[in-house]
Design a protein around this motif. Sequence first.
Motif, PDB file in Angstrom:
ATOM      1  N   ILE A 244       0.852  -1.197   0.000  1.00  0.00           N
ATOM      2  CA  ILE A 244       0.000   0.000   0.000  1.00  0.00           C
ATOM      3  C   ILE A 244       0.881   1.238   0.000  1.00  0.00           C
ATOM      4  CG2 ILE A 244      -1.850   1.234   1.186  1.00  0.00           C
ATOM      5  CD1 ILE A 244      -2.582  -1.390   2.560  1.00  0.00           C
ATOM      6  N   GLN A 245       0.548   2.186  -0.863  1.00  0.00           N
ATOM      7  CA  GLN A 245       1.315   3.410  -1.002  1.00  0.00           C
ATOM      8  C   GLN A 245       0.398   4.615  -0.859  1.00  0.00           C
ATOM      9  OE1 GLN A 245       2.567   4.677  -5.004  1.00  0.00           O
ATOM     10  NE2 GLN A 245       4.676   4.730  -4.243  1.00  0.00           N
ATOM     11  N   VAL A 246       0.913   5.679  -0.232  1.00  0.00           N
ATOM     12  CA  VAL A 246       0.184   6.938  -0.105  1.00  0.00           C
ATOM     13  C   VAL A 246       0.788   7.930  -1.094  1.00  0.00           C
ATOM     14  CG1 VAL A 246      -0.613   8.734   1.472  1.00  0.00           C
ATOM     15  CG2 VAL A 246      -0.118   6.433   2.338  1.00  0.00           C
ATOM     16  N   ILE A 247      -0.074   8.611  -1.841  1.00  0.00           N
ATOM     17  CA  ILE A 247       0.370   9.544  -2.874  1.00  0.00           C
ATOM     18  C   ILE A 247      -0.262  10.914  -2.619  1.00  0.00           C
ATOM     19  CG2 ILE A 247       0.478   9.970  -5.367  1.00  0.00           C
ATOM     20  CD1 ILE A 247      -0.076   7.001  -5.778  1.00  0.00           C
ATOM     21  N   GLY A 248       0.509  11.954  -2.890  1.00  0.00           N
ATOM     22  CA  GLY A 248      -0.032  13.311  -2.823  1.00  0.00           C
ATOM     23  C   GLY A 248      -0.285  13.817  -1.418  1.00  0.00           C
ATOM     24  N   HIS A 249       0.452  13.324  -0.435  1.00  0.00           N
ATOM     25  CA  HIS A 249       0.267  13.781   0.939  1.00  0.00           C
ATOM     26  C   HIS A 249       1.048  15.069   1.170  1.00  0.00           C
ATOM     27  CE1 HIS A 249       4.177  11.685   1.544  1.00  0.00           C
ATOM     28  NE2 HIS A 249       3.610  10.736   0.812  1.00  0.00           N
ATOM     29  N   ARG A 250       0.467  15.958   1.973  1.00  0.00           N
ATOM     30  CA  ARG A 250       1.096  17.257   2.244  1.00  0.00           C
ATOM     31  C   ARG A 250       2.337  17.116   3.135  1.00  0.00           C
ATOM     32  NH1 ARG A 250      -3.151  20.445   3.639  1.00  0.00           N
ATOM     33  NH2 ARG A 250      -2.985  21.932   1.919  1.00  0.00           N
ATOM     34  N   ASN A 251       2.247  16.280   4.133  1.00  0.00           N
ATOM     35  CA  ASN A 251       3.327  16.083   5.102  1.00  0.00           C
ATOM     36  C   ASN A 251       3.888  14.674   4.984  1.00  0.00           C
ATOM     37  OD1 ASN A 251       2.634  18.676   6.151  1.00  0.00           O
ATOM     38  ND2 ASN A 251       1.010  17.710   7.374  1.00  0.00           N
ATOM     39  N   PRO A 252       5.142  14.464   5.375  1.00  0.00           N
ATOM     40  CA  PRO A 252       5.714  13.115   5.315  1.00  0.00           C
ATOM     41  C   PRO A 252       4.896  12.114   6.123  1.00  0.00           C
ATOM     42  CG  PRO A 252       7.434  14.734   5.672  1.00  0.00           C
ATOM     43  CD  PRO A 252       6.138  15.464   5.809  1.00  0.00           C
ATOM     44  N   VAL A 253       4.739  10.916   5.591  1.00  0.00           N
ATOM     45  CA  VAL A 253       3.995   9.846   6.257  1.00  0.00           C
ATOM     46  C   VAL A 253       4.922   9.113   7.208  1.00  0.00           C
ATOM     47  CG1 VAL A 253       2.782   7.655   5.917  1.00  0.00           C
ATOM     48  CG2 VAL A 253       2.363   9.578   4.360  1.00  0.00           C
ATOM     49  N   ALA A 254       4.498   9.008   8.456  1.00  0.00           N
ATOM     50  CA  ALA A 254       5.313   8.326   9.466  1.00  0.00           C
ATOM     51  C   ALA A 254       4.879   6.893   9.687  1.00  0.00           C
ATOM     52  CB  ALA A 254       5.245   9.092  10.789  1.00  0.00           C
ATOM     53  N   ARG A 255       3.582   6.614   9.474  1.00  0.00           N
ATOM     54  CA  ARG A 255       3.092   5.267   9.778  1.00  0.00           C
ATOM     55  C   ARG A 255       1.843   4.989   8.947  1.00  0.00           C
ATOM     56  NH1 ARG A 255       3.084   5.721  14.977  1.00  0.00           N
ATOM     57  NH2 ARG A 255       0.939   6.426  15.229  1.00  0.00           N
ATOM     58  N   LEU A 256       1.680   3.739   8.539  1.00  0.00           N
ATOM     59  CA  LEU A 256       0.460   3.288   7.863  1.00  0.00           C
ATOM     60  C   LEU A 256      -0.022   2.023   8.560  1.00  0.00           C
ATOM     61  CD1 LEU A 256      -0.465   3.311   4.145  1.00  0.00           C
ATOM     62  CD2 LEU A 256      -0.776   1.188   5.433  1.00  0.00           C
ATOM     63  N   GLU A 257      -1.299   2.009   8.916  1.00  0.00           N
ATOM     64  CA  GLU A 257      -1.897   0.865   9.602  1.00  0.00           C
ATOM     65  C   GLU A 257      -3.119   0.381   8.828  1.00  0.00           C
ATOM     66  OE1 GLU A 257      -1.758   1.907  14.188  1.00  0.00           O
ATOM     67  OE2 GLU A 257      -2.091   3.700  12.954  1.00  0.00           O
ATOM     68  N   VAL A 258      -3.425  -0.887   9.003  1.00  0.00           N
ATOM     69  CA  VAL A 258      -4.609  -1.471   8.379  1.00  0.00           C
ATOM     70  C   VAL A 258      -5.485  -2.088   9.467  1.00  0.00           C
ATOM     71  CG1 VAL A 258      -3.608  -1.901   6.103  1.00  0.00           C
ATOM     72  CG2 VAL A 258      -3.317  -3.595   7.921  1.00  0.00           C
ATOM     73  N   SER A 259      -6.777  -2.080   9.222  1.00  0.00           N
ATOM     74  CA  SER A 259      -7.717  -2.678  10.163  1.00  0.00           C
ATOM     75  C   SER A 259      -7.732  -4.189   9.974  1.00  0.00           C
ATOM     76  CB  SER A 259      -9.116  -2.108   9.942  1.00  0.00           C
ATOM     77  OG  SER A 259     -10.063  -2.751  10.763  1.00  0.00           O
ATOM     78  N   THR A 260      -7.643  -4.917  11.069  1.00  0.00           N
ATOM     79  CA  THR A 260      -7.620  -6.374  10.999  1.00  0.00           C
ATOM     80  C   THR A 260      -8.839  -7.003  11.649  1.00  0.00           C
ATOM     81  OG1 THR A 260      -6.379  -6.531  13.069  1.00  0.00           O
ATOM     82  CG2 THR A 260      -5.106  -6.391  11.025  1.00  0.00           C
ATOM     83  N   GLY A 261      -9.828  -6.214  12.020  1.00  0.00           N
ATOM     84  CA  GLY A 261     -10.992  -6.742  12.710  1.00  0.00           C
ATOM     85  C   GLY A 261     -10.813  -6.693  14.211  1.00  0.00           C
ATOM     86  N   GLY A 262      -9.621  -7.011  14.675  1.00  0.00           N
ATOM     87  CA  GLY A 262      -9.355  -6.972  16.103  1.00  0.00           C
ATOM     88  C   GLY A 262      -8.571  -5.751  16.526  1.00  0.00           C
ATOM     89  N   GLY A 263      -8.323  -4.839  15.592  1.00  0.00           N
ATOM     90  CA  GLY A 263      -7.575  -3.633  15.907  1.00  0.00           C
ATOM     91  C   GLY A 263      -6.790  -3.160  14.694  1.00  0.00           C
ATOM     92  N   TRP A 264      -5.818  -2.300  14.937  1.00  0.00           N
ATOM     93  CA  TRP A 264      -4.984  -1.750  13.870  1.00  0.00           C
ATOM     94  C   TRP A 264      -3.614  -2.421  13.893  1.00  0.00           C
ATOM     95  CZ3 TRP A 264      -7.070   1.246  10.240  1.00  0.00           C
ATOM     96  CH2 TRP A 264      -8.254   1.929  10.544  1.00  0.00           C
ATOM     97  N   ARG A 265      -3.124  -2.700  12.691  1.00  0.00           N
ATOM     98  CA  ARG A 265      -1.814  -3.324  12.542  1.00  0.00           C
ATOM     99  C   ARG A 265      -0.926  -2.406  11.724  1.00  0.00           C
ATOM    100  NH1 ARG A 265      -0.412  -8.675   8.894  1.00  0.00           N
ATOM    101  NH2 ARG A 265       1.855  -8.628   9.182  1.00  0.00           N
ATOM    102  N   SER A 266       0.238  -2.056  12.282  1.00  0.00           N
ATOM    103  CA  SER A 266       1.191  -1.201  11.587  1.00  0.00           C
ATOM    104  C   SER A 266       1.998  -2.042  10.596  1.00  0.00           C
ATOM    105  CB  SER A 266       2.122  -0.532  12.601  1.00  0.00           C
ATOM    106  OG  SER A 266       3.021   0.333  11.942  1.00  0.00           O
ATOM    107  N   LEU A 267       2.081  -1.571   9.342  1.00  0.00           N
ATOM    108  CA  LEU A 267       2.796  -2.310   8.307  1.00  0.00           C
ATOM    109  C   LEU A 267       4.215  -1.767   8.148  1.00  0.00           C
ATOM    110  CD1 LEU A 267       0.076  -2.672   5.496  1.00  0.00           C
ATOM    111  CD2 LEU A 267       0.589  -4.215   7.408  1.00  0.00           C
TER     112      LEU A 267
END
Length: 319
Positions: A244-267
């Motif tokens: 998964i990639q983030v494009i066109g963000h104003r500020n630098p991305v520090a973390r990306l997480e995905v929902s796993t049903g039981g919470g958020w998981r940092s990739l």
Amino acid sequence: MATRQVIRQRRRRRRLMLGATVAVTSVGVLVYLVMALLPGHKVDAGPAAATPLVTNQPTVAETAGTPSPRTTSSPSPRQSASSSASPKDTASPKAAKPSATGAQKSSRGSTTPPAAGRIRPNTSYQGVATAYEAGVGDGACLFGPSPDMMIAAMNTTDYETSRACGAYVLVRAANGKSITVRITNECPLPCAPGQIDLSQQAFAKLADLKVGRLSITWSLVSPSSIGTMSIRYKTGSSAYWCGIQVIGHRNPVARLEVSTGGGWRSLPRTSFNYFISADGSGCGKAIRVTDIYGEQLTVSGLAVRPNVAQPTRVQFARH
């Protein structure tokens, strides 16, 4: 004569009395038989205890349209439970169908800033600027062709495993000229810490290309004129593996997480600027992106569409 008349009168009275007795007895027997033959009637030898009369016949109130408690239309507790469990009786709204323009839901939040990387806000860095042929503007960040050529490659140290990708940097030359560039590439060794390799078009805004190397200072900025960000799944992504990639963000991305049903998981983030879910966990689920200032943007409803930049409705705040 008198004696015979008296005898006749006595015989007549006996017959009348006998007839009356028989008549009374017959009437009593008849009444008894009639009562015994009535439906539901029970003849007891003694008095019966008084009990409520239960009947299924409608009352006058019911026939007039006013329901009695026995005929009320309210369901019993068991009926209520079964009807509540029935999908056709529930009032919950249906899930929105994806539209051609996307059906994602977005939300904004904030948290404590993540651990600062090498490029920090409100910090000025010293180095040198060089120039390279950027072609269409693509690079190690894998954003693809750039809409403009005000771009640059960050030295490997400050690139920090693609953490610098998409950052906007204000570059100031010693001659007083300045230019804002977006980091789209990595400048490998011998690029030193602090060095920025500018596209030839960007370098030309500061000095003649013949200069070759230019002393500079640079700092992170948050541009004002920028649209909303997009999300892109890497080629080959599926429900079992995805990048998964983030494009066109104003500020630098520090973390990306995905929902796993039981919470958020940092990739984990790769050097080619994709966050990878090696086992498919969270692929196609809600995505939460955090910038270096701690702001969180959550986007849901995006399908796994490899190599397609899917626009969102959100953008990080300006700093």
